[in-house]
Design a protein around this motif. Structure first.
Motif, PDB file in Angstrom:
ATOM      1  N   UNK A   1      14.723  40.905 -71.731  1.00 33.58           N
ATOM      2  CA  UNK A   1      14.977  41.769 -70.895  1.00 33.58           C
ATOM      3  C   UNK A   1      16.307  42.794 -71.712  1.00 33.58           C
ATOM      4  N   UNK A   2      16.704  42.282 -72.765  1.00 26.15           N
ATOM      5  CA  UNK A   2      17.674  42.977 -73.527  1.00 26.15           C
ATOM      6  C   UNK A   2      16.964  44.126 -74.456  1.00 26.15           C
ATOM      7  N   UNK A   3      15.584  43.980 -74.480  1.00 29.96           N
ATOM      8  CA  UNK A   3      14.850  44.986 -75.161  1.00 29.96           C
ATOM      9  C   UNK A   3      14.029  44.717 -76.531  1.00 29.96           C
ATOM     10  N   UNK A   4      14.111  43.238 -76.479  1.00 28.08           N
ATOM     11  CA  UNK A   4      13.190  42.729 -77.696  1.00 28.08           C
ATOM     12  C   UNK A   4      11.949  42.589 -77.375  1.00 28.08           C
ATOM     13  N   UNK A   5      11.009  42.691 -78.429  1.00 25.54           N
ATOM     14  CA  UNK A   5       9.787  41.988 -78.364  1.00 25.54           C
ATOM     15  C   UNK A   5       9.747  40.540 -78.736  1.00 25.54           C
ATOM     16  N   UNK A   6       9.221  39.418 -78.175  1.00 29.63           N
ATOM     17  CA  UNK A   6       9.162  38.184 -78.420  1.00 29.63           C
ATOM     18  C   UNK A   6       8.036  37.964 -79.451  1.00 29.63           C
ATOM     19  N   UNK A   7       8.509  37.342 -80.557  1.00 35.45           N
ATOM     20  CA  UNK A   7       7.286  37.140 -81.850  1.00 35.45           C
ATOM     21  C   UNK A   7       6.806  35.685 -81.865  1.00 35.45           C
ATOM     22  N   UNK A   8       7.614  34.809 -81.223  1.00 34.49           N
ATOM     23  CA  UNK A   8       7.275  33.451 -81.235  1.00 34.49           C
ATOM     24  C   UNK A   8       8.179  32.449 -80.599  1.00 34.49           C
ATOM     25  N   UNK A   9       7.772  31.286 -80.345  1.00 30.84           N
ATOM     26  CA  UNK A   9       8.635  30.399 -79.880  1.00 30.84           C
ATOM     27  C   UNK A   9       8.169  28.887 -80.509  1.00 30.84           C
ATOM     28  N   UNK A  10       9.152  28.402 -81.154  1.00 30.91           N
ATOM     29  CA  UNK A  10       8.636  27.088 -81.954  1.00 30.91           C
ATOM     30  C   UNK A  10       9.346  26.011 -81.213  1.00 30.91           C
ATOM     31  N   UNK A  11       8.998  24.879 -80.666  1.00 32.44           N
ATOM     32  CA  UNK A  11       9.714  23.783 -80.017  1.00 32.44           C
ATOM     33  C   UNK A  11      10.153  22.818 -81.055  1.00 32.44           C
ATOM     34  N   UNK A  12      11.266  22.398 -81.039  1.00 34.07           N
ATOM     35  CA  UNK A  12      11.765  21.333 -82.144  1.00 34.07           C
ATOM     36  C   UNK A  12      12.546  19.943 -81.369  1.00 34.07           C
ATOM     37  N   UNK A  13      11.824  19.747 -80.286  1.00 36.85           N
ATOM     38  CA  UNK A  13      12.716  18.520 -79.400  1.00 36.85           C
ATOM     39  C   UNK A  13      12.588  17.469 -80.348  1.00 36.85           C
ATOM     40  N   UNK A  14      11.409  16.908 -80.739  1.00 37.97           N
ATOM     41  CA  UNK A  14      11.312  15.731 -81.620  1.00 37.97           C
ATOM     42  C   UNK A  14      12.052  15.795 -82.827  1.00 37.97           C
TER      43      UNK A  14
END
Length: 404
Positions: A331-344
């Motif tokens: 919503x701020x205007x960015x393109x999302x290039x990836x999401x990497x989960x690091x929970x473990x």
């Protein structure tokens, strides 16, 4: 007390409860919980649930002689198996509790909050209140944090790439810092301008300058952190490549930078200010530049982390499901290039912190007092469980400002 608790916990007590007078209830094979003082009961009566128990634990009025982690894991297992929740305070239950409190001397006005509990005032997420909230946690003592963190002084989730016993916390933090720098493109050429928002003790700022030749600006509102980083900058001869400012993120206006990162700071800006946070990152990165936000997520109740975290560790924090955060960044205007989960990865990181902390327990107590040490023991044990059991997560969200 056991007679009252039985119906509330749905059967046999899940712990061996030992009172200050030596009386006991519950199976001897259960984790032991000691009520060392009548004040423990008084606190819990005034603040039923997590806050009252936490207050009693950090003051030593309540103790768990064995493994705190094993005891809490056992309790969570029983709660899940029995489908327990906070009991409804019926008139009959209130009458029973009042009767017991009078009999044992626990009836009276609320006790003062423990000295280690945060005392934050002012308008939510005003500049002054944010500084006070950050100072409560991060200005505790650089030497104290040195007992817990690795040599980088990285206070965020590491990136664990090996099961080898020789692969250390410092290795995992180095690999996290390297991953962040490469994701935002600092490896493409030396001398790129890089903004580190909420720079902590400077682990990312220093790494980006030393290993990628970046020209780094880091911002923090913790005086203790700035003093620590400035000393490291001088020791390493990085004065021409790293500048650390005592500055609120909202006041950063000297972009565009070629790349921006913000590690585990977005949780502290507040729900209503998150748009201000993302727009600050957007206006300070050049078109085509990348921004990496590493941030914790949480589902359900207590977006601040729960009564203990909100009262003793990180006042005014706000977390949400990762999908909601991604939507706000878009919503701020960015393109999302990836999401990497690091929970473990956070479970391993916190467990490594806890191991270092317990090995340095006597030094921590001598430095900060036993109450603060008990706060941190409860904090790390509980945090590890929370990530282990999936009640919280942490993710690296890579965004890019469009060229147009």
């Amino acid at each position: 007390m056991a007679a009252i608790l039985g119906p509330i916990v749905g059967g046999e007590l899940p712990v061996r409860l030992v009172a200050w007078d030596g009386s006991a209830a519950g199976g001897e094979d259960q984790p032991e919980v000691r009520l060392n003082s009548v004040n423990a009961l008084r606190r819990i009566l005034w603040s039923p649930g997590e806050l009252g128990v936490s207050q009693a634990y950090v003051t030593g009025e309540l103790d768990v002689p064995g493994s705190l982690g094993q005891a809490l894991t056992h309790l969570w297992t029983v709660i899940g198996q029995r489908g327990l929740s906070m009991p409804r305070l019926t008139p009959q239950l209130v009458l029973q509790l009042t009767k017991v409190a009078r009999e044992v001397g626990a009836f009276g006005a609320p006790l003062p909050a423990p000295a280690s509990q945060a005392k934050i005032r002012g308008r939510l997420h005003s500049l002054l209140r944010d500084r006070a909230a950050i100072s409560h946690h991060y200005d505790l003592s650089n030497d104290f944090y040195g007992l817990i963190l690795d040599d980088h002084m990285a206070y965020s989730c590491g990136y664990w790439l090996s099961e080898d016993p020789d692969y250390s916390l410092e290795d995992a933090q180095r690999d996290k810092l390297d991953l962040v720098c490469r994701k935002v493109g600092l490896d493409t050429e030396p001398g790129l301008r890089f903004l580190d928002v909420g720079c902590g003790w400077g682990s990312l700022s220093l790494y980006a300058a030393e290993h990628f030749g970046a020209k780094v600006t880091g911002v923090t509102i913790s005086r203790e952190q700035k003093a620590f980083i400035d000393q490291r900058i001088a020791e390493r001869g990085l004065g021409d490549r790293v500048e650390i400012r005592l500055q609120d993120y909202r006041d950063v206006r000297d972009g565009p930078y070629d790349a921006v990162a913000s590690l585990e700071m977005g949780e502290h800006v507040g729900q209503e200010n998150y748009g201000t946070y993302t727009s600050t990152l957007f206006r300070n990165v050049a078109p085509g530049g990348k921004v990496l936000i590493q941030q914790m997520s949480r589902h359900g109740r207590h977006p601040g982390g729960g009564p203990f975290i909100e009262s003793f560790i990180a006042p005014d924090m706000h977390m949400r499901p990762v999908g909601d955060t991604v939507n706000l960044i878009e919503g701020a205007g960015f393109d999302i290039r990836g999401v990497q989960a690091l929970r473990e990865h956070y479970v391993r990181t916190i467990d490594a912190w806890e191991e270092r902390f317990e090995a340095n327990w006597d030094r921590a107590v001598a430095m900060m007092g036993e109450e603060v040490a008990r706060v941190w023991r409860l904090y790390m044990v509980g945090a590890s469980m929370t990530f282990r059991d999936g009640r919280m997560g942490v993710d690296q969200i890579l965004a890019q400002r469009p060229l147009g």
